[in-house]
Design a protein around this motif. Sequence first.
Motif, PDB file in Angstrom:
ATOM      1  N   GLU A  16     -19.431  16.063  -2.664  1.00 54.81           N
ATOM      2  CA  GLU A  16     -18.341  15.166  -2.254  1.00 54.81           C
ATOM      3  C   GLU A  16     -17.072  15.388  -3.066  1.00 54.81           C
ATOM      4  O   GLU A  16     -15.977  15.410  -2.525  1.00 54.81           O
ATOM      5  CB  GLU A  16     -18.782  13.706  -2.338  1.00 54.81           C
ATOM      6  CG  GLU A  16     -19.736  13.298  -1.249  1.00 54.81           C
ATOM      7  CD  GLU A  16     -19.186  13.527   0.153  1.00 54.81           C
ATOM      8  OE1 GLU A  16     -18.024  13.166   0.429  1.00 54.81           O
ATOM      9  OE2 GLU A  16     -19.920  14.081   0.982  1.00 54.81           O
ATOM     10  N   ALA A  17     -17.206  15.548  -4.366  1.00 52.41           N
ATOM     11  CA  ALA A  17     -16.028  15.770  -5.211  1.00 52.41           C
ATOM     12  C   ALA A  17     -15.370  17.099  -4.878  1.00 52.41           C
ATOM     13  O   ALA A  17     -14.143  17.194  -4.797  1.00 52.41           O
ATOM     14  CB  ALA A  17     -16.414  15.721  -6.685  1.00 52.41           C
ATOM     15  N   THR A  18     -16.162  18.132  -4.657  1.00 45.46           N
ATOM     16  CA  THR A  18     -15.622  19.467  -4.408  1.00 45.46           C
ATOM     17  C   THR A  18     -15.032  19.569  -3.012  1.00 45.46           C
ATOM     18  O   THR A  18     -14.039  20.262  -2.810  1.00 45.46           O
ATOM     19  CB  THR A  18     -16.704  20.529  -4.648  1.00 45.46           C
ATOM     20  OG1 THR A  18     -17.304  20.301  -5.912  1.00 45.46           O
ATOM     21  CG2 THR A  18     -16.104  21.916  -4.637  1.00 45.46           C
ATOM     22  N   ILE A  78     -14.191  14.693 -13.026  1.00 43.79           N
ATOM     23  CA  ILE A  78     -15.300  13.959 -12.415  1.00 43.79           C
ATOM     24  C   ILE A  78     -16.617  14.674 -12.676  1.00 43.79           C
ATOM     25  O   ILE A  78     -17.603  14.065 -13.045  1.00 43.79           O
ATOM     26  CB  ILE A  78     -15.129  13.839 -10.881  1.00 43.79           C
ATOM     27  CG1 ILE A  78     -13.956  12.984 -10.537  1.00 43.79           C
ATOM     28  CG2 ILE A  78     -16.373  13.266 -10.249  1.00 43.79           C
ATOM     29  CD1 ILE A  78     -13.755  12.840  -9.056  1.00 43.79           C
ATOM     30  N   VAL A  79     -16.607  15.988 -12.450  1.00 41.28           N
ATOM     31  CA  VAL A  79     -17.859  16.729 -12.517  1.00 41.28           C
ATOM     32  C   VAL A  79     -17.581  18.191 -12.879  1.00 41.28           C
ATOM     33  O   VAL A  79     -16.545  18.740 -12.516  1.00 41.28           O
ATOM     34  CB  VAL A  79     -18.618  16.630 -11.165  1.00 41.28           C
ATOM     35  CG1 VAL A  79     -17.850  17.276 -10.043  1.00 41.28           C
ATOM     36  CG2 VAL A  79     -20.013  17.199 -11.247  1.00 41.28           C
ATOM     37  N   SER A  80     -18.505  18.776 -13.620  1.00 41.97           N
ATOM     38  CA  SER A  80     -18.510  20.218 -13.893  1.00 41.97           C
ATOM     39  C   SER A  80     -19.860  20.748 -13.452  1.00 41.97           C
ATOM     40  O   SER A  80     -20.885  20.110 -13.718  1.00 41.97           O
ATOM     41  CB  SER A  80     -18.313  20.501 -15.382  1.00 41.97           C
ATOM     42  OG  SER A  80     -17.021  20.172 -15.786  1.00 41.97           O
ATOM     43  N   ALA A 138     -21.513  15.079 -15.675  1.00 41.45           N
ATOM     44  CA  ALA A 138     -21.088  14.074 -14.703  1.00 41.45           C
ATOM     45  C   ALA A 138     -21.423  12.701 -15.257  1.00 41.45           C
ATOM     46  O   ALA A 138     -22.380  12.551 -16.011  1.00 41.45           O
ATOM     47  CB  ALA A 138     -21.785  14.282 -13.363  1.00 41.45           C
ATOM     48  N   GLY A 139     -20.622  11.734 -14.891  1.00 40.12           N
ATOM     49  CA  GLY A 139     -20.897  10.364 -15.294  1.00 40.12           C
ATOM     50  C   GLY A 139     -20.943  10.193 -16.798  1.00 40.12           C
ATOM     51  O   GLY A 139     -20.062  10.606 -17.523  1.00 40.12           O
ATOM     52  N   ARG A 140     -22.036   9.627 -17.301  1.00 39.30           N
ATOM     53  CA  ARG A 140     -22.162   9.326 -18.733  1.00 39.30           C
ATOM     54  C   ARG A 140     -22.327  10.572 -19.598  1.00 39.30           C
ATOM     55  O   ARG A 140     -22.156  10.510 -20.815  1.00 39.30           O
ATOM     56  CB  ARG A 140     -23.313   8.365 -18.969  1.00 39.30           C
ATOM     57  CG  ARG A 140     -23.079   7.022 -18.310  1.00 39.30           C
ATOM     58  CD  ARG A 140     -24.085   6.007 -18.817  1.00 39.30           C
ATOM     59  NE  ARG A 140     -24.000   4.766 -18.092  1.00 39.30           N
ATOM     60  CZ  ARG A 140     -23.136   3.805 -18.355  1.00 39.30           C
ATOM     61  NH1 ARG A 140     -22.264   3.954 -19.314  1.00 39.30           N
ATOM     62  NH2 ARG A 140     -23.131   2.699 -17.647  1.00 39.30           N
TER      63      ARG A 140
END
Length: 174
Positions: A16-18, A78-80, A138-140
Amino acid sequence: MDSAAADNGVGPLVEEATKKAAVAWLAVPGGSRALPAWCAWFGGALYVVTGPGEQEVPGLTAADSAVVTIRGDHGGRIVSWPATASRLPPDGDEWDTIAPQLAARRLNASGTAEQVVVRWAAECVITRLTPTGDAADAGRSMPDGSLAAPPPPSSATSATRLPFRLHRIGRPPA
């Protein structure tokens, strides 16, 4: 989530992020730092065009892997996720499907989408970055501190403005 992404074991956050990203930060093994690159997500993979007249991501065309970082609407990461990198041959079926879609999304391209695809086939490389599992960060699990890197050395300078003067100052009378 589309079936290609599900088959690769890609998590919904990565997909979703990508999908929504127009720019990704790419870190190539052996590279000095992550670099931004415009991109597009199709069928469970991220595609990036590099070469003359396009963006440069040193080392990407020879790399077998990369780390992709996506930022959110808030400007933060947001995310890697880790990815395998592979090149699309200009005479392949995947090129015929992906290159026109990428050309249609290319902002400020010189020429029509068909002309851009022909130029890419002659001069550029399209790299497919396929996620190799769930997100690395991602996240925490994201770092709390700043990951800002110092600016790279450059010979560029800023122009200095002349001081503002409201009225002309003339010479004193002799």
